[in-house]
Design a protein around this motif. Structure first.
Motif, PDB file in Angstrom:
ATOM      1  N   LEU A  50       1.909 -32.804  -3.545  1.00 56.00           N
ATOM      2  CA  LEU A  50       2.304 -31.787  -4.218  1.00 56.00           C
ATOM      3  C   LEU A  50       2.716 -30.836  -3.356  1.00 56.00           C
ATOM      4  O   LEU A  50       2.277 -30.595  -2.300  1.00 56.00           O
ATOM      5  CB  LEU A  50       1.216 -31.011  -5.158  1.00 56.00           C
ATOM      6  N   PRO A  51       3.973 -29.986  -3.231  1.00 54.96           N
ATOM      7  CA  PRO A  51       4.610 -29.071  -2.188  1.00 54.96           C
ATOM      8  C   PRO A  51       3.439 -28.047  -2.170  1.00 54.96           C
ATOM      9  O   PRO A  51       3.528 -27.390  -0.952  1.00 54.96           O
ATOM     10  CB  PRO A  51       5.875 -28.964  -2.718  1.00 54.96           C
ATOM     11  N   SER A  52       2.986 -27.545  -3.185  1.00 59.87           N
ATOM     12  CA  SER A  52       2.009 -26.305  -2.986  1.00 59.87           C
ATOM     13  C   SER A  52       0.726 -26.659  -2.201  1.00 59.87           C
ATOM     14  O   SER A  52       0.462 -25.937  -1.420  1.00 59.87           O
ATOM     15  CB  SER A  52       1.503 -25.862  -4.481  1.00 59.87           C
ATOM     16  N   ILE A  53       0.350 -28.031  -2.229  1.00 60.68           N
ATOM     17  CA  ILE A  53      -0.872 -28.280  -1.569  1.00 60.68           C
ATOM     18  C   ILE A  53      -0.455 -28.536   0.156  1.00 60.68           C
ATOM     19  O   ILE A  53      -1.145 -27.900   0.896  1.00 60.68           O
ATOM     20  CB  ILE A  53      -1.417 -29.787  -1.874  1.00 60.68           C
ATOM     21  N   THR A  54       0.836 -28.894   0.276  1.00 61.30           N
ATOM     22  CA  THR A  54       1.252 -29.485   1.456  1.00 61.30           C
ATOM     23  C   THR A  54       1.525 -27.921   2.357  1.00 61.30           C
ATOM     24  O   THR A  54       1.191 -27.790   3.615  1.00 61.30           O
ATOM     25  CB  THR A  54       2.505 -29.901   1.646  1.00 61.30           C
ATOM     26  N   ALA A  55       1.855 -27.065   1.595  1.00 59.02           N
ATOM     27  CA  ALA A  55       2.332 -25.630   1.996  1.00 59.02           C
ATOM     28  C   ALA A  55       0.905 -24.792   2.500  1.00 59.02           C
ATOM     29  O   ALA A  55       0.829 -24.147   3.424  1.00 59.02           O
ATOM     30  CB  ALA A  55       2.597 -24.633   1.070  1.00 59.02           C
ATOM     31  N   GLU A  56      -0.296 -25.247   1.702  1.00 57.80           N
ATOM     32  CA  GLU A  56      -1.682 -24.576   2.073  1.00 57.80           C
ATOM     33  C   GLU A  56      -2.098 -25.227   3.289  1.00 57.80           C
ATOM     34  O   GLU A  56      -2.857 -24.409   4.385  1.00 57.80           O
ATOM     35  CB  GLU A  56      -2.622 -24.924   1.206  1.00 57.80           C
ATOM     36  N   PHE A  57      -1.931 -26.543   3.526  1.00 55.98           N
ATOM     37  CA  PHE A  57      -2.322 -27.016   4.877  1.00 55.98           C
ATOM     38  C   PHE A  57      -1.432 -26.521   6.105  1.00 55.98           C
ATOM     39  O   PHE A  57      -1.791 -26.465   7.293  1.00 55.98           O
ATOM     40  CB  PHE A  57      -2.207 -28.579   4.685  1.00 55.98           C
ATOM     41  N   GLU A  58      -0.135 -26.312   5.842  1.00 59.53           N
ATOM     42  CA  GLU A  58       0.678 -25.600   7.022  1.00 59.53           C
ATOM     43  C   GLU A  58       0.234 -24.365   7.269  1.00 59.53           C
ATOM     44  O   GLU A  58       0.186 -23.837   8.291  1.00 59.53           O
ATOM     45  CB  GLU A  58       2.170 -25.829   6.389  1.00 59.53           C
ATOM     46  N   LYS A  59      -0.112 -23.607   6.016  1.00 61.49           N
ATOM     47  CA  LYS A  59      -0.576 -22.423   6.403  1.00 61.49           C
ATOM     48  C   LYS A  59      -1.855 -22.257   7.071  1.00 61.49           C
ATOM     49  O   LYS A  59      -2.007 -21.446   8.377  1.00 61.49           O
ATOM     50  CB  LYS A  59      -0.790 -21.339   5.057  1.00 61.49           C
ATOM     51  N   GLY A  60      -2.690 -23.263   7.061  1.00 59.76           N
ATOM     52  CA  GLY A  60      -3.835 -23.403   7.889  1.00 59.76           C
ATOM     53  C   GLY A  60      -3.544 -23.763   9.249  1.00 59.76           C
ATOM     54  O   GLY A  60      -4.224 -23.205  10.340  1.00 59.76           O
TER      55      GLY A  60
END
Length: 579
Positions: free
Chosen positions: A416-426
Motif C-alpha cells: 500500500l502506498p500509505s504504508i510505504t510512505a510511513e517507512f520512508e518517513k522513518g
C-alpha cells in the motif's frame, strides 16, 4: 303465318319424340340426385348418433370402472390390519404404512383420465383411512427425537391421491381447505407446535430435520403458522443473547439463524428493515463488534453475514457496518492494547496477526488506514526515543527497521502506498539523526503527527533507496567513531557535559529492565508525567514527574514520594514500588 308473311315449318314427329325423351331423362336424373343427397344426410346423422352413443357408452364404462375401483379401495381400507407389535407407537406406524401401501396399490387402478373426475371422493376416502391411526400416533410422537417416522415415505407415495398439489379453493366467503389440509392442521400442526415450545432455538438441527423430512407434505398455511412460532422462539433467543459478555461469543447467532434463512419469510431477511430477525441480529452484532478482541481474528460467522447484509441487487448494509463499527472498534482496540517495543515485540504480535485475518472480509486499504492511524504513531515514537539514546546502535536500528518493513506485514498491506510512505518517513528520521551525530539527542525533532504523504516511488526504487541509506549509515558510523577517537584528547580539557536527572533515570531503568514511557494522558503544572513499569505492555507501574533534581512518585492514597538524585540509595524505594 308470321308477320313477315313467311310460314314456320312444322316440327317433325321424330324431333318431338326426341325432345320428350331428353326432358324425361333430365327429370329422372334430378330425382336420383335428390334421393342420393337425402341418403348422404341420413348417413351423416346416423354416424353422429352412433358416435354420441359410443361416447355415452365409454363414459358409462369409465364410471363403472371408477365405481369398481372405489369399491375395491373401500374393501382394502375396511380390511383390519394387525401388526403383532406390543409397542403402541410401532403398532400405529405399521398400520399407517399398511394403509398407505393399500392406497398406493388401489391408485394404480385409476387412469389419468379417471382420477380428475373422482379426485375429491378418493382424497376424502384416503384421509378417512389415515386419520384414526394418525390421530393416535401424533399423541405419542416426539418430533424432535423422531423427525421422520417410517410412514412418511408412504405418505409421499400417495400424494396424487391426497391431491397435495391442489391449491386451496377460494369462494366469495372464505377459503376452503382440502381434507388432507384439514387433517394436517388438526393433527400434525399441534404436535409439532408443542415441540417448538420446548425446543432450544440455539439447536436448529432437530427442528430443521422435521422440516426436511416432511418437505412437500406441509400445506402452505400450516407451514406459515408453524414458522411464526419458530420465529418467535428465535427472536426470544436473540433478545437473550448479550454479545458484550465473553461467554456469549461461544454460541453466536449465525450458528442458529443461518440454517433457517431458506425457510424464513422475506420480511425477516431484509437487513435494511428496522424489524425482523436479520435486523435484530445486525443490531446485536454491532454490540459484539464494539467489545471484540481483535487478536482473536475475524468474528466467527461474519464472513457469512457479509453475504446476508449485502444481497445481490439489494441495499448494501455491509459497507456501513464496516465503516461505522468494525474499523472504529479495531482502531480503539489497537490504540488501547498494542505497543511498539523494540526490546520485545512478541507479546503484541498476536494483535497484528489477528488484524491481518480481517483481510478475508474487508479490503486491505481499510486495514491499512487503521495501521497508519494507530500503529505507526507508536512505531515512529519508539524509533525516535531509540535515536535519542546515547547507546543507540544504528546497526541494530537498521535490522529492526528491515524486520518491520519486510517481515511484519503481509504483501497486500506492505504494497500500500500509505504504508510505504510511513517507512520512508522513518528512514528520513534516521538520516537526520545520522547527520546530527551526537547532537541528535538534543536537536532531533520529534516525528510529526498524522499520516505521511503518499509515496510516489515504486517499491523497487524504495528498496534500492533503503539499501543506499543503510550503506551510508555504516559509513557515517565509522567516520563518527574515528572523529571521536581523534577528538578524545581535546575533550579531556573540556568540562564534562551535564547529564540530566531524567537521562540518568532512563539509564537506571534500562539497567533494571524497566520501561520509562512518557504519559500523554496526564500533565502536571511542574511538567509532564512519565510511567515507570516492569510490564511489557507498558501498563501498571508508577507515575513520576521531575522538578529540578527531585523526582516525585505518585503513590495511591498518599502524598507524592520524593526521591533525590543523590544519593542513589534512595532509588531502591522506587524499584520496590515498581516491582
Amino acid at each position: 303465318m308470321t308477320p313477315t308473311g313467311t310460314a314456320t315449318p312444322a316440327e317433325s314427329t321424330e324431333a318431338a319424340e326426341s325432345r320428350k325423351l331428353v326432358r324425361r331423362a333430365q327429370n329422372d336424373f334430378m330425382a336420383i340426385l335428390e334421393e342420393w343427397q337425402s341418403l348422404q344426410e341420413r348417413k351423416a346423422y346416423a354416424d353422429l348418433q352412433l358416435k354420441q352413443e359410443q361416447q355415452e357408452l365409454d363414459e358409462l364404462t369409465e364410471s363403472l370402472q371408477a365405481n369398481r375401483a372405489i369399491t375395491g379401495l373401500c374393501e382394502v381400507l375396511s380390511t383390519p390390519v394387525e401388526s403383532g407389535e406390543f409397542d403402541k407407537k410401532a403398532d400405529l406406524d405399521y398400520k399407517l404404512r399398511r394403509t398407505m401401501s393399500g392406497l398406493q396399490s388401489a391408485s394404480n387402478a385409476f387412469s389419468d383420465a379417471m382420477l380428475p373426475q373422482i379426485k375429491d371422493e378418493v382424497a376424502l376416502l384416503a384421509v378417512a383411512a389415515i386419520y384414526p391411526a394418525l390421530r393416535e400416533y401424533v399423541q405419542i410422537w416426539k418430533p424432535l427425537e423422531d423427525p421422520k417416522p417410517r410412514f412418511v415415505d408412504g405418505l409421499i407415495s400417495i400424494k396424487k391421491l391426497l391431491v397435495l398439489d391442489q391449491k386451496t379453493k377460494h369462494t366469495h366467503r372464505r377459503a376452503t381447505a382440502t381434507p388432507y389440509e384439514t387433517m394436517m392442521y388438526q393433527l400434525w400442526l399441534p404436535a409439532v407446535a408443542s415441540a417448538v415450545r420446548v425446543w432450544d432455538a440455539r439447536e436448529p438441527d432437530q427442528l430443521i430435520a422435521v422440516f426436511e423430512a416432511w418437505d412437500g407434505l406441509i400445506p402452505t398455511f400450516v407451514r406459515s403458522q408453524l414458522l411464526q412460532d419458530i420465529v418467535r422462539k428465535l427472536e426470544e433467543a436473540v433478545q437473550k443473547w448479550h454479545p458484550k459478555k465473553k461467554s456469549s461469543t461461544s454460541n453466536l447467532p449465525h450458528g442458529w439463524i443461518f440454517p433457517w434463512l431458506p425457510y424464513l419469510p422475506a420480511t425477516h431477511l431484509d437487513p435494511k428493515s428496522s424489524t425482523g430477525l436479520v435486523a435484530d441480529v445486525k443490531r446485536k452484532f454491532r454490540q459484539l463488534i464494539e467489545v471484540w478482541e481483535f487478536n482473536r481474528g475475524v468474528i466467527p460467522g461474519l464472513k457469512q453475514w457479509k453475504e446476508v447484509l449485502r444481497p445481490h441487487g439489494g441495499s448494501d448494509q455491509w459497507g456501513p457496518l464496516v465503516m461505522n463499527h468494525v474499523l472504529p472498534s479495531m482502531a480503539r482496540y489497537m490504540r488501547k492494547n498494542f505497543r511498539v517495543d523494540p526490546r520485545d515485540q512478541e507479546p503484541y504480535m498476536d494483535m497484528l496477526e489477528g488484524m491481518f485475518k480481517w483481510l478475508e472480509v474487508i479490503r486491505p486499504s481499510m486495514v491499512g488506514e487503521v495501521i497508519v492511524a494507530e500503529v505507526f504513531p507508536m512505531w515512529h515514537d519508539a524509533l525516535y526515543q531509540w535515536l535519542l539514546l546515547d547507546t543507540a546502535n544504528y546497526e541494530q536500528i537498521g535490522q529492526w527497521f528491515e524486520w518491520w518493513q519486510d517481515q511484519v506485514f503481509p504483501e497486500e498491506i506492505k504494497s500500500l502506498p500509505s504504508i510505504t510512505a510511513e517507512f520512508e518517513k522513518g528512514m528520513k528520521m534516521i538520516e537526520r539523526a545520522l547527520d546530527l551525530g551526537d547532537r541528535a539527542k538534543t536537536e532531533l525533532k520529534a516525528p510529526e503527527r498524522g499520516p505521511a504523504l503518499p509515496s510516489s516511488k515504486s517499491s523497487s526504487s524504495s528498496s534500492r533507496h533503503d539499501r543506499e541509506h543503510r550503506h551510508r549509515e555504516k559509513h557515517r558510523e565509522r567516520e563518527t567513531q574515528a572523529q571521536a577517537a581523534a577528538a578524545s584528547k581535546a575533550e579531556k580539557n573540556k568540562p564534562p557535559e551535564e547529564v540530566t536527572f531524567r537521562h540518568a533515570l532512563e539509564e537506571w531503568c534500562q539497567e533494571n529492565d524497566l520501561q520509562f514511557i512518557p504519559e500523554r494522558k496526564k500533565m502536571h503544572a511542574d511538567g509532564p508525567y512519565y510511567r515507570i513499569t516492569a510490564r511489557g505492555d507498558g501498563k501498571g507501574g508508577v507515575l513520576v514527574r521531575f522538578k529540578d533534581d527531585v523526582l516525585f512518585v505518585e503513590v495511591k492514597g498518599q502524598d507524592a514520594l520524593k526521591i533525590y538524585r543523590e544519593p542513589q540509595s534512595g532509588w531502591e524505594a522506587l524499584l520496590e514500588l515498581v516491582l
